[in-house]
Design an enzyme around this catalytic site. Structure first.
Site, short mmCIF file in Angstrom:
data_model
loop_
_atom_site.label_atom_id
_atom_site.label_comp_id
_atom_site.label_asym_id
_atom_site.label_seq_id
_atom_site.Cartn_x
_atom_site.Cartn_y
_atom_site.Cartn_z
N LYS A 197 -1.29 -7.36 -3.50
CA LYS A 197 -2.25 -6.96 -2.45
C LYS A 197 -2.56 -5.48 -2.67
CE LYS A 197 -3.08 -5.37 1.24
NZ LYS A 197 -4.08 -4.29 1.44
N GLU A 271 9.09 1.98 -1.29
CA GLU A 271 8.91 3.35 -1.76
C GLU A 271 7.96 4.01 -0.77
OE1 GLU A 271 7.42 6.42 -2.80
OE2 GLU A 271 6.42 5.49 -4.53
N CYS A 305 3.10 10.87 -3.13
CA CYS A 305 4.34 10.72 -2.35
C CYS A 305 5.35 11.79 -2.75
CB CYS A 305 4.90 9.33 -2.53
SG CYS A 305 5.02 8.83 -4.24
N GLU A 402 4.67 14.25 6.66
CA GLU A 402 3.91 14.11 5.41
C GLU A 402 2.43 14.27 5.71
OE1 GLU A 402 3.79 10.18 3.43
OE2 GLU A 402 4.23 11.29 1.59
P1 NAI Z 1 -0.16 2.03 4.62
O1 NAI Z 1 1.31 2.05 4.46
O2 NAI Z 1 -0.69 1.48 5.90
O3 NAI Z 1 -0.85 1.21 3.44
C1 NAI Z 1 -0.26 0.93 2.20
C2 NAI Z 1 -0.49 -0.53 1.84
O4 NAI Z 1 0.14 -1.37 2.79
C3 NAI Z 1 -1.96 -0.96 1.83
O5 NAI Z 1 -2.15 -1.90 0.80
C4 NAI Z 1 -2.11 -1.62 3.20
O6 NAI Z 1 -3.17 -2.55 3.26
C5 NAI Z 1 -0.79 -2.31 3.34
N1 NAI Z 1 -0.39 -2.58 4.72
C6 NAI Z 1 -0.74 -1.91 5.86
N2 NAI Z 1 -0.14 -2.46 6.93
C7 NAI Z 1 0.62 -3.48 6.48
C8 NAI Z 1 1.51 -4.40 7.12
N3 NAI Z 1 1.73 -4.38 8.43
N4 NAI Z 1 2.16 -5.31 6.35
C9 NAI Z 1 1.97 -5.32 5.02
N5 NAI Z 1 1.13 -4.49 4.36
C10 NAI Z 1 0.47 -3.57 5.09
O7 NAI Z 1 -0.67 3.51 4.41
P2 NAI Z 1 -2.11 4.14 4.72
O8 NAI Z 1 -2.52 3.81 6.12
O9 NAI Z 1 -3.03 3.80 3.63
O10 NAI Z 1 -1.77 5.69 4.66
C11 NAI Z 1 -1.15 6.35 5.75
C12 NAI Z 1 -0.16 7.39 5.26
O11 NAI Z 1 0.88 6.77 4.53
C13 NAI Z 1 -0.73 8.43 4.31
O12 NAI Z 1 -1.36 9.46 4.97
C14 NAI Z 1 0.54 8.87 3.61
O13 NAI Z 1 1.22 9.82 4.39
C15 NAI Z 1 1.38 7.61 3.52
N6 NAI Z 1 1.23 6.95 2.19
C16 NAI Z 1 2.25 7.08 1.30
C17 NAI Z 1 2.12 6.56 0.04
C18 NAI Z 1 3.20 6.70 -0.97
O14 NAI Z 1 2.90 6.80 -2.16
N7 NAI Z 1 4.45 6.65 -0.59
C19 NAI Z 1 0.89 5.90 -0.40
C20 NAI Z 1 -0.10 5.73 0.65
C21 NAI Z 1 0.09 6.27 1.88
#
Ligand code: NAI
Ligand code: MG
Length: 499
Positions: A197, A271, A305, A402
């Site tokens: 996904k 992660e 990250c 973050e």
């Molecule tokens: P997110 O954690 O919501 O999204 C990441 C992935 O998870 C996307 O593919 C999203 O569609 C999916 N997702 C969202 N809700 C889900 C759920 N309930 N169950 C399963 N999958 C789900 O992160 P978002 O909203 O894109 O970004 C928010 C913040 O998260 C950013 O500002 C940043 O601080 C952090 N982030 C950290 C990352 C890392 O590399 N550790 C990468 C992206 C975001």
């Protein structure tokens, strides 16, 4: 005009060279429509323009993909029967195909993420190819052990490493193809099947990669892509027949996944975010430390990250460090991400840009000073000036939360004890960097820092051979290296009675 017809027209608008099968899901080796016909848009963050219309998979579509992955994993299926040399060749072929289409894929990644083409063509895409090459080498080296057992008389015991089964992989938007490769390559090397996904902001390279899996000879159903929002990801986590979830993204979503996965006791690896300390001692090569600190926080617009977002500087090196980082940050010019000379691209969305700008305001209210940057650039696209905040203390929100953008929070420290204490004073523990010429100090601090990766006199490098992952709220499970083989296999002990 139906929504799907719109989708096809929008796909035509994509640059000729950068055309994936947008608007479709990839299930059982075929590009198919979602059952509902619902679509959403993916945008070019550099212009705000719609790039393509993407299919929104619902729980029913996810179920179709999981069923295809389950069938592809069944005993006697082409994938399970494939010998390890052939599986190695499939992974090498995938790497070759990524390289052969690197120009097009880099362009697609840059259009979808807003990151400079310099970064996607020199970093993201080649590293994804290397990751498949690295795990191609592992396919023939996944072994169990023979273990002497001390009880039960005469016995012969050994372990087997078996694939886990159907793996749901949920990835973020900051390094789309690279995050795909970190998850897909080891999972395939171990013989699993996958439902991926991609992030809703950046689905294009995953769809293009899906086409490549067919060319590489990966049997239908082994690799599937369901595009959609968080709800699509949640449906994958909810699905009873998914054996493992691998996730990279936010802490909140990580917690959500952990709660849901507990219902069926799925294996999970998470992660999550970071607020990595970059600790600069006065006895280091401060000029070099400052130059690297820029990359540590401004590469990929700070949407990393591992971003070295908390910069700790020892008092007596402070002025020199600040003058280098500030003047160099001022010289960084944002521009068209497709231009080869651009080094600073656009943030992923207007919403995210506003969230990052809001953190600058929060910092100011907390007493931080904006040394440089702090503002949006122009009104077209989601560009922001590289920002340095001075006068930050480690208890401020800009030091604890973050931000995920081009904002460095600079904190002074007096001695190694203070640096150690404050560096660890964080909910996160993904990475840390230490700059010093004192080898004892470097190793002492490396031991005491609670983080999955510690860099000494460098920052932000990863290697396919080296485990990567977090302590504390940065998650658990290690990707890359041999560690990812453990992540994608179950260990079975076999006991043969010889009495
Ligand atoms: P997110 O954690 O919501 O999204 C990441 C992935 O998870 C996307 O593919 C999203 O569609 C999916 N997702 C969202 N809700 C889900 C759920 N309930 N169950 C399963 N999958 C789900 O992160 P978002 O909203 O894109 O970004 C928010 C913040 O998260 C950013 O500002 C940043 O601080 C952090 N982030 C950290 C990352 C890392 O590399 N550790 C990468 C992206 C975001
Ligand atoms: Mg996009």
């Amino acid at each position: 005009m139906s929504e799907t017809a719109t989708a096809n027209i929008l796909v035509e608008l994509l640059p000729q060279k950068a055309k994936p099968k947008a608007g479709k899901l990839f299930i059982n080796g075929e590009f198919v429509d979602s059952a509902s016909g619902k679509v959403f848009n993916t945008y070019n963050p550099a212009t705000g323009a719609i790039l393509a219309s993407i299919a929104e998979a619902d729980a029913g579509d996810v179920d179709r993909a999981v069923k295809a992955a389950r069938a592809a994993f069944a005993e006697g299926s082409p994938w399970r029967k494939m010998n390890s040399s052939d599986r190695t060749r499939c992974l090498l072929k995938l790497a070759d195909l990524i390289r052969a289409n690197a120009e097009e894929i880099s362009e697609l990644e840059t259009l979808d993420t807003g990151k400079p083409i310099f970064e996607s063509s020199k970093f993201d895409i080649p590293q994804a190819a290397e990751c498949f090459e690295y795990y191609a080498g592992w396919v023939t080296k996944i072994t169990g052990e023979t273990i002497p057992v001390s009880k039960g008389g005469d016995a012969f015991a050994y372990t087997l490493r078996e694939p886990i089964g159907v793996c749901g992989q949920i990835i973020p938007w900051n390094f789309p193809l690279q995050m795909l490769s970190w998850k897909v390559a080891p999972a395939l090397a171990c013989g699993n099947t996958i439902v991926l996904k991609p992030a809703e902001q950046t689905p294009l390279t995953a769809l293009r990669f899906a086409e490549l899996t067919l060319e590489a000879g990966i049997p239908p159903g082994v690799f599937n892509v369901v595009t959609g929002s968080g709800a699509t990801g949640a449906a994958l986590v909810e699905h009873e027949d998914v054996d493992k979830i691998a996730f990279t993204g936010s802490v909140e979503t990580g917690k959500d996944i952990m709660r849901t996965a507990s219902k069926s006791l799925k294996r999970i690896s998470l992660e999550l975010g970071g607020k990595s300390p970059n600790i600069v001692f006065a006895d280091s090569d401060i000029e070099t430390a400052a130059k690297y600190a820029l990359g540590g926080i401004f590469f990929n617009q700070g949407e990393m990250c591992t971003a070295g977002s908390r910069i700790f500087i020892e008092e007596s090196g402070y002025d020199q460090f600040m003058s280098v980082i500030t003047s160099r940050a001022q010289k960084m010019v944002a521009g068209d991400p497709l231009h080869p000379k651009t080094r600073l691209g656009a943030l992923i969305s207007e919403e995210h840009l506003n969230s990052v700008l809001n953190y600058v305001d929060i910092g100011k209210k907390e007493g931080a000073i904006v040394t440089t940057g702090g503002e949006r650039i122009g009104t077209k696209g989601y560009f922001m000036k590289p920002t340095v905040l001075e006068g930050v203390t480690n208890n401020m929100r800009v030091a604890q939360e973050e931000i995920f953008g081009p904002v460095a929070s600079v904190i002074r420290f007096k001695d190694i004890e203070e640096a150690m204490r404050e560096a660890n004073n964080s909910q996160f523990g993904l990475a840390a960097a230490i700059w010093t010429r004192d080898i004892k100090k470097a190793h002492k601090l490396a031991r005491s820092i609670k983080a999955g990766t510690v860099w000494i006199n460098t920052i932000s490098t990863t290697d396919n051979a080296l485990p990567f992952g977090g302590f504390k709220s940065s998650g658990f499970g290690r990707e890359l290296g041999k560690a990812a083989i453990d992540l994608y296999t179950e260990t079975k002990s076999v006991w043969v009675d010889l009495n």
